[in-house]
Structures are given as C-alpha cells and as structure tokens.
Design an enzyme around this catalytic site. Structure first.
Site, PDB file in Angstrom:
ATOM      1  N   LYS A  76       0.841  -1.203   0.000  1.00 12.05           N
ATOM      2  CA  LYS A  76       0.000   0.000   0.000  1.00 12.05           C
ATOM      3  C   LYS A  76       0.878   1.256   0.000  1.00 12.05           C
ATOM      4  O   LYS A  76       0.622   2.220  -0.731  1.00 12.05           O
ATOM      5  CB  LYS A  76      -0.937  -0.004   1.215  1.00 12.05           C
ATOM      6  CG  LYS A  76      -2.079  -0.998   1.066  1.00 12.05           C
ATOM      7  CD  LYS A  76      -2.835  -1.245   2.362  1.00 12.05           C
ATOM      8  CE  LYS A  76      -3.842  -2.380   2.150  1.00 12.05           C
ATOM      9  NZ  LYS A  76      -4.527  -2.795   3.379  1.00 12.05           N
TER      10      LYS A  76
ATOM     11  N   GLN B 290      -4.565  -1.332   9.540  1.00 11.82           N
ATOM     12  CA  GLN B 290      -4.457  -2.694   8.985  1.00 11.82           C
ATOM     13  C   GLN B 290      -5.043  -3.709   9.975  1.00 11.82           C
ATOM     14  O   GLN B 290      -4.671  -3.718  11.141  1.00 11.82           O
ATOM     15  CB  GLN B 290      -2.981  -3.008   8.676  1.00 11.82           C
ATOM     16  CG  GLN B 290      -2.776  -4.337   7.983  1.00 11.82           C
ATOM     17  CD  GLN B 290      -3.400  -4.397   6.581  1.00 11.82           C
ATOM     18  OE1 GLN B 290      -3.315  -3.436   5.813  1.00 11.82           O
ATOM     19  NE2 GLN B 290      -4.019  -5.511   6.251  1.00 11.82           N
TER      20      GLN B 290
ATOM     21  N   ASP C   4     -11.212   3.131   3.963  1.00 15.43           N
ATOM     22  CA  ASP C   4     -11.524   1.695   3.895  1.00 15.43           C
ATOM     23  C   ASP C   4     -13.036   1.455   3.906  1.00 15.43           C
ATOM     24  O   ASP C   4     -13.489   0.355   3.626  1.00 15.43           O
ATOM     25  CB  ASP C   4     -10.900   0.967   5.106  1.00 15.43           C
ATOM     26  CG  ASP C   4      -9.691   0.123   4.709  1.00 15.43           C
ATOM     27  OD1 ASP C   4      -9.542  -0.166   3.511  1.00 15.43           O
ATOM     28  OD2 ASP C   4      -8.906  -0.238   5.600  1.00 15.43           O
TER      29      ASP C   4
END
Ligand code: NAP
Length: 284
Positions: free
Chosen positions: A51, A95, A118
C-alpha cells in the site's frame, strides 16, 4: 469465456489516480494516506508495504505508523485523534487484524468518517446501505469497477454473493442492490447453496475456502467473481472457485491471482483521491 484482467484494470485506475494526484498537488493539496500497522504479522506487513509503495508511485504522500504489538488501545485511539485533526492526512487506514487486546470496532469507529478510506465506519456503512455517497470498502468497489469495465450489466441481474463479511460480502451485496441487481446473500448456514448459486447471472465467491465453487453451482453463461485468496500447502495461491472446472461454463471469470486482488489497493488510492478532492472543496 472471457478472463477478467484485474491487473490491467488496476493499472488503469492507478494511472487515473496519478493524474488526479498531480492535479491536486498543483493546487496545493497533495493527497496523503496514513497507514497504521500494529504488531509484526507477516502477511499484514506485506500488505502495508505494498500500500505504501503504491501511494508513492502514484504521487500520494504515505504516512506509515508501524507500532509494536504491545501498543495500548488508548495510545492507538490518541494517534487516530491526531491523524483526524491533521490537515495533510486525507485517509486513515488501520491494517486488520489488530492484536487481541485492542477492540477493533472501537478503533474503526474512532476514524473520522470523512477520512475512512476503507469504508468500515458505521457512518459509511449506513450511507452505502441508504444509497448515499460513501466511502465503500475497496475490494467490492473494485469488483464493481471490473463489472463496469467489461460492460457486464447488473440491472435486473440475478446476483448471488457467497459470504457475509463486513469487508466483502455485505458491501458487495449492497453495491449490487444499488446497481439494481436482485441480490441473494448466502453464508455457512444457507440451505441448498448449490441450487441458489446455480440460478445466478453474477456469482461472487468470498468464502476463504479453496476450490469451494464447483461446476454444479454455476449456471451456463454466468459471470463468476472469485474474491478468495487461499495459500495451498504447496505454496500455490488459489481462489474460492475451482477455476479449471468452472471457467468453461462462464461468460466471464476472474482468475486468482490477477483478478480481484490487484483492484483492492487501486481502489484504496482512488478513495484517498476522493477524500483529497473533498479537502480541496472545503478549503475554497
Ligand atoms: P470471512 O470474514 O472469513 O467470511 C467468510 C464468509 O464465508 C462468511 O460469511 C462465512 O459464513 C462464509 N462461509 C464459510 N464457509 C461457508 C460455506 N461452507 N458455505 C457458505 N458460506 C460459507 O472472509 P472475508 O474477509 O470475507 O474473505 C473471504 C475471502 O476473500 C478470503 O479468502 C480472503 O482472503 C479473500 N479476500 C480477498 C481480498 C482481495 O483483495 N482480493 C480482500 C478481502 C478478502 P458465516 O458468516 O456463516 O460464517
């Protein structure tokens, strides 16, 4: 049968992101993504590294926070507060999975919904369900892009989603519903799964079980989207669909690897651009 090329489409999205990031930077708003990793989980570290690399390649500022596995929940909440207030940060990504002593829901709910790239915050989930503009989880958003790129009609299509996770199954079903498909969500308690799946014009498999979807579950001419990423004992990566057996029945199918997988990071970058555009609008 047409193979859906997720690598090619993700490269196209990243190119769009690059152009958009340069345009925003020229106006004084360089998009920025903060990525928080807690602990030393190897798979998570690999995801986070890709990422961060993708951000840099596209002209997005990457703000990495790699914290020890012992990090206290309060410290993580404080960091998110700081990032929520930081004008240079357009997106905040934590994460998952987090270490067991940290309450994941508490952490996700702390992220400012306007920086929730997200799409896991309840505000964004609610907005998606209501058919309002929202940050949408990257994997299902990437699948919608794949369908659009290949001219696959969702309007009136009979869509079946296997899996009801918050990350893939549920948002996928909502996106398809918003795109006028007739949607059935199935899961481990579903009765007559094979029969339900065999009615699908669009079948999305997000289960996490290698080769779970077999030809008897697939209608002739169906579009099959394989979200699964499973590592076999021999080290080979495989999806949730028995690809070799199922592919001859399909009109379109995604391979694993090279199908849905590459889209997830591309859509994360796209969501970060959307957030940076919102920042620019607010600053005017
Ligand atoms: P998850 O949270 O474990 O959810 C799996 C879902 O599958 C659950 O809803 C479960 O039902 C259902 N399921 C399990 N066994 C089943 C069965 N025998 N019949 C019907 N349904 C069954 O997994 P996830 O996070 O959604 O991920 C699914 C897969 O996608 C994994 O392989 C993951 O690695 C992959 N993935 C890929 C990407 C990407 O970028 N390509 C992103 C995210 C995930 P219950 O709810 O009843 O338990």
């Amino acid at each position: 049968m047409t193979l859906i090329d997720g690598k090619a489409i993700s490269a196209k999205v990243k190119e769009e992101v690059k152009i958009a990031a340069a345009g925003l930077s020229a106006k004084g708003v360089t998009p920025g993504l903060a990525v928080i990793l807690v602990g030393e989980d190897k798979a998570s570290a690999t995801y986070v590294a890709s990422k961060e690399k993708a951000c840099v390649a596209c002209g997005i500022n990457s703000y990495p926070y790699h914290l020890s596995a012992q990090t206290a929940e309060t410290a993580l909440l404080e960091l998110i507060d700081e990032l929520n207030a930081d004008e240079n940060v357009d997106g905040i990504l934590v994460q998952l999975p987090l270490p067991k002593h940290i309450d994941t829901n508490k952490i996700l709910e702390k992220i400012d919904p306007s920086k929730d790239v997200d799409g896991f915050h309840a505000v964004n989930v609610g907005r998606l369900v209501s058919g309002l503009e929202a940050f949408v989880p990257c994997t299902p958003l990437g699948i919608m892009r794949l369908l659009a790129e290949y001219g696959i009609a969702t309007n009136g299509a009979n869509a079946v989603v296997i899996g009801r996770s918050n990350i893939v199954g549920k948002p996928m079903a909502n996106l398809l519903l918003n795109a006028n498909s007739t949607v059935t969500i199935t899961h481990s308690r579903t009765k007559n799964l094979a029969e339900i799946c065999s009615q699908a014009d669009i079948l999305v498999a997000a289960i996490g079980k290698p080769n779970f979807v077999t030809p008897d579950m697939v209608k002739d001419g169906a579009v099959v989207i394989d979200v699964g990423i499973n590592r076999l004992e021999n080290g080979k990566l495989t999806g949730d669909v028995d690809f070799d057996a199922v592919a001859p029945k399909c009109s379109f199918i995604t391979p694993v690897p090279g199908g849905v997988g590459p889209m997830t990071i591309a859509m994360l970058l796209q969501n970060t651009i959307t957030s940076a555009r919102n920042r620019l609008k607010r600053s005017k």
